[in-house]
Design a protein around this motif. Sequence first.
Motif, PDB file in Angstrom:
ATOM      1  N   ILE A 115       0.834  -1.203   0.000  1.00 20.33           N
ATOM      2  CA  ILE A 115       0.000   0.000   0.000  1.00 20.33           C
ATOM      3  C   ILE A 115       0.870   1.255   0.000  1.00 20.33           C
ATOM      4  O   ILE A 115       0.616   2.217  -0.739  1.00 20.33           O
ATOM      5  CB  ILE A 115      -0.951  -0.023   1.207  1.00 20.33           C
ATOM      6  CG1 ILE A 115      -1.964  -1.168   1.043  1.00 20.33           C
ATOM      7  CG2 ILE A 115      -1.679   1.312   1.369  1.00 20.33           C
ATOM      8  CD1 ILE A 115      -2.785  -1.433   2.283  1.00 20.33           C
ATOM      9  N   PHE A 116       1.928   1.260   0.810  1.00 20.98           N
ATOM     10  CA  PHE A 116       2.853   2.396   0.833  1.00 20.98           C
ATOM     11  C   PHE A 116       3.517   2.589  -0.534  1.00 20.98           C
ATOM     12  O   PHE A 116       3.654   3.718  -1.032  1.00 20.98           O
ATOM     13  CB  PHE A 116       3.904   2.183   1.919  1.00 20.98           C
ATOM     14  CG  PHE A 116       4.975   3.235   1.950  1.00 20.98           C
ATOM     15  CD1 PHE A 116       4.688   4.548   2.319  1.00 20.98           C
ATOM     16  CD2 PHE A 116       6.275   2.916   1.602  1.00 20.98           C
ATOM     17  CE1 PHE A 116       5.683   5.518   2.343  1.00 20.98           C
ATOM     18  CE2 PHE A 116       7.282   3.870   1.636  1.00 20.98           C
ATOM     19  CZ  PHE A 116       6.974   5.178   2.002  1.00 20.98           C
ATOM     20  N   ALA A 117       3.916   1.474  -1.158  1.00 21.79           N
ATOM     21  CA  ALA A 117       4.621   1.551  -2.437  1.00 21.79           C
ATOM     22  C   ALA A 117       3.735   2.098  -3.548  1.00 21.79           C
ATOM     23  O   ALA A 117       4.179   2.922  -4.359  1.00 21.79           O
ATOM     24  CB  ALA A 117       5.150   0.173  -2.823  1.00 21.79           C
ATOM     25  N   VAL A 149      12.030   4.141  -6.391  1.00 16.62           N
ATOM     26  CA  VAL A 149      11.993   3.751  -4.977  1.00 16.62           C
ATOM     27  C   VAL A 149      10.688   3.007  -4.672  1.00 16.62           C
ATOM     28  O   VAL A 149      10.683   1.941  -4.037  1.00 16.62           O
ATOM     29  CB  VAL A 149      12.142   4.982  -4.065  1.00 16.62           C
ATOM     30  CG1 VAL A 149      11.858   4.619  -2.609  1.00 16.62           C
ATOM     31  CG2 VAL A 149      13.545   5.574  -4.191  1.00 16.62           C
ATOM     32  N   GLY A 150       9.569   3.558  -5.138  1.00 14.83           N
ATOM     33  CA  GLY A 150       8.285   2.895  -4.925  1.00 14.83           C
ATOM     34  C   GLY A 150       8.210   1.541  -5.597  1.00 14.83           C
ATOM     35  O   GLY A 150       7.653   0.576  -5.043  1.00 14.83           O
ATOM     36  N   ASP A 155       8.059  -4.414  -5.215  1.00 14.62           N
ATOM     37  CA  ASP A 155       8.502  -5.768  -5.526  1.00 14.62           C
ATOM     38  C   ASP A 155       8.967  -6.505  -4.281  1.00 14.62           C
ATOM     39  O   ASP A 155       8.735  -7.714  -4.141  1.00 14.62           O
ATOM     40  CB  ASP A 155       9.617  -5.734  -6.575  1.00 14.62           C
ATOM     41  CG  ASP A 155       9.067  -5.613  -7.988  1.00 14.62           C
ATOM     42  OD1 ASP A 155       8.258  -6.471  -8.370  1.00 14.62           O
ATOM     43  OD2 ASP A 155       9.423  -4.667  -8.696  1.00 14.62           O
ATOM     44  N   VAL A 156       9.630  -5.794  -3.374  1.00 14.71           N
ATOM     45  CA  VAL A 156      10.014  -6.421  -2.106  1.00 14.71           C
ATOM     46  C   VAL A 156       8.765  -6.877  -1.352  1.00 14.71           C
ATOM     47  O   VAL A 156       8.692  -7.994  -0.833  1.00 14.71           O
ATOM     48  CB  VAL A 156      10.844  -5.444  -1.247  1.00 14.71           C
ATOM     49  CG1 VAL A 156      10.980  -5.970   0.176  1.00 14.71           C
ATOM     50  CG2 VAL A 156      12.222  -5.230  -1.853  1.00 14.71           C
ATOM     51  N   CYS A 229      -6.021   3.345 -10.700  1.00 15.39           N
ATOM     52  CA  CYS A 229      -5.906   1.891 -10.665  1.00 15.39           C
ATOM     53  C   CYS A 229      -5.190   1.418  -9.407  1.00 15.39           C
ATOM     54  O   CYS A 229      -5.598   0.442  -8.764  1.00 15.39           O
ATOM     55  CB  CYS A 229      -5.159   1.399 -11.903  1.00 15.39           C
ATOM     56  SG  CYS A 229      -6.077   1.534 -13.453  1.00 15.39           S
ATOM     57  N   PHE A 230      -4.131   2.119  -9.035  1.00  9.68           N
ATOM     58  CA  PHE A 230      -3.366   1.701  -7.874  1.00  9.68           C
ATOM     59  C   PHE A 230      -4.119   1.959  -6.570  1.00  9.68           C
ATOM     60  O   PHE A 230      -3.933   1.238  -5.582  1.00  9.68           O
ATOM     61  CB  PHE A 230      -2.002   2.392  -7.852  1.00  9.68           C
ATOM     62  CG  PHE A 230      -0.959   1.663  -8.648  1.00  9.68           C
ATOM     63  CD1 PHE A 230      -0.584   0.381  -8.302  1.00  9.68           C
ATOM     64  CD2 PHE A 230      -0.354   2.256  -9.746  1.00  9.68           C
ATOM     65  CE1 PHE A 230       0.379  -0.314  -9.022  1.00  9.68           C
ATOM     66  CE2 PHE A 230       0.608   1.578 -10.469  1.00  9.68           C
ATOM     67  CZ  PHE A 230       0.975   0.292 -10.113  1.00  9.68           C
ATOM     68  N   ILE A 231      -4.959   2.967  -6.555  1.00 11.81           N
ATOM     69  CA  ILE A 231      -5.800   3.194  -5.371  1.00 11.81           C
ATOM     70  C   ILE A 231      -6.754   2.015  -5.184  1.00 11.81           C
ATOM     71  O   ILE A 231      -6.912   1.489  -4.075  1.00 11.81           O
ATOM     72  CB  ILE A 231      -6.572   4.512  -5.512  1.00 11.81           C
ATOM     73  CG1 ILE A 231      -5.612   5.703  -5.418  1.00 11.81           C
ATOM     74  CG2 ILE A 231      -7.659   4.614  -4.439  1.00 11.81           C
ATOM     75  CD1 ILE A 231      -6.255   7.034  -5.743  1.00 11.81           C
TER      76      ILE A 231
END
Length: 506
Positions: A115-117, A149-150, A155-156, A229-231
């Motif tokens: 969610i942060f990413a 960075v995001g 991926d991590v 989309c990401f939201i």
Amino acid sequence: MEVGTSSSSGGGAFEVEQDSEALPAEVEAEAPLWKLIVVSAIAAGVQFGWALQLSLLTPYVQLLGIPHKFSSLIWLCGPISGLIVQPLVGYYSDNCTNRFGRRRPFIFSGALLVIFAVILIGFAADIGHSSGDPLGKVTKPRATIIFIVGFWILDVANNMLQGPCRALLADLSGGDGSKTRLANTLFSFFMAVGNIGGYAAGAQSTLYKSFSFTLTDACDVYCANLKSCFIISAVLLLIVTAVAVTCVGEIQYTKKATEGGEGKVPFVGELFGAFKNLPRPMLILLIVTALNWIAWFPFLLYDTDWMAREVYGGEVNDNGLYDKGVRAGALGLMLQSVVLGFMSIGVELLARQLGDVKMLWVGVNFILAIGLALTVAVTKAASHSRKYDAHGHPLLPNSSVKAGALAIFCVLGIPLAVTFSLPFALACIYSSDAGSGQAGLSLGVLNLAIVVPQMFVSFLSGPWDALFGGGNLPAFIVGAVSAAASGILAITLLPKPRSDGKIVIP
């Protein structure tokens, strides 16, 4: 040891003759079906985000000003994080003594990181502009840094989620081969559901209107759609993860005295020890899987860019044609996911008809090779039939070219169903059959056969394509050759079941 073959369902295909003493003590041996469904549903939330990455982010990094030949390097973060994170998380989740269980702490932490990413990725252009990036069609260095960075964090986090999810399913299966097969079928099915939702969202051109705040001076319509989309992705993942970690409990894992002594092998040593002690069928599985992913990753990386450039004839920032091609590619990926969903359920029947799991591997690898090779034919047809307006701008491709391109997407859903399920089910079954309860570590080892090929492709596909004119076809051709090699090795090296339906593992 002996593993009996029944047919693959979602790729599992092997039933284990298991001693009851080998069952993991920290989960119930006969977990009900609804628990497998609830945990498998996390795959829908994860894969929704992956679908957005695969369909939208390669074009997006080019909109930020990164050249096509360097865009593949951005994707190195996925293989590198998978190389390090998933085996590490697998090892520590196998040995986690947290009161909430072995797997759930990693699953929940991974979801929060996702969610942060996605917030960083979706709002990269806005954050970059507020930090000094110029407006317009120029390189945006600050936004690019925020995006990278995001992307790395995403991926991590995804690797923190997927490994423990599959390991929890293996725990809940209690060493039962048929239940392991069913669990991987469900996981693959929900991956298809997530793909369909993600690609459908990515194919929409007006989704941002439902989230009016996403359209800003620094974030155009394409960017606003991606942000929207990401939201949706973040909300979906939060819901399915919260349901799973709340409803599916784990008993606190307690190490046995023999496990916690001074002679405990550290993580790196145990990982290399796992390689050293792998049975021959598992080693062959790693080789075939690695070649299979060398074939898959160029297409997964560049499929929508191929649709936008080679099929539609568009270029980045060309006032619309490239964006239309990307959305058409997202539609193709959505159709592919529909095929994937049906195939995830039908793989068991297909394996029964073939009578040999080895033949299933061979068949899907050659389907993959043919599908990738056909991208050349569709590209040539699009080029020869392309028409231009009075200003020399290319027009939309004709219906037969679009149908041919979409057909390739659909056909590739067949081998994708096996790729998403069979290797993971086998790795879980081998671990369970050994009585180690180390499903997390086994999946981490298998993951190396996936991420190392991805690193290979990420490093070389961009320069390789640039060497031949900057298109996507050279990498696709390498993928077709690799898929054929995977099929050949599968038919020559994978052990053949005996007439009694069992495989002897050396």
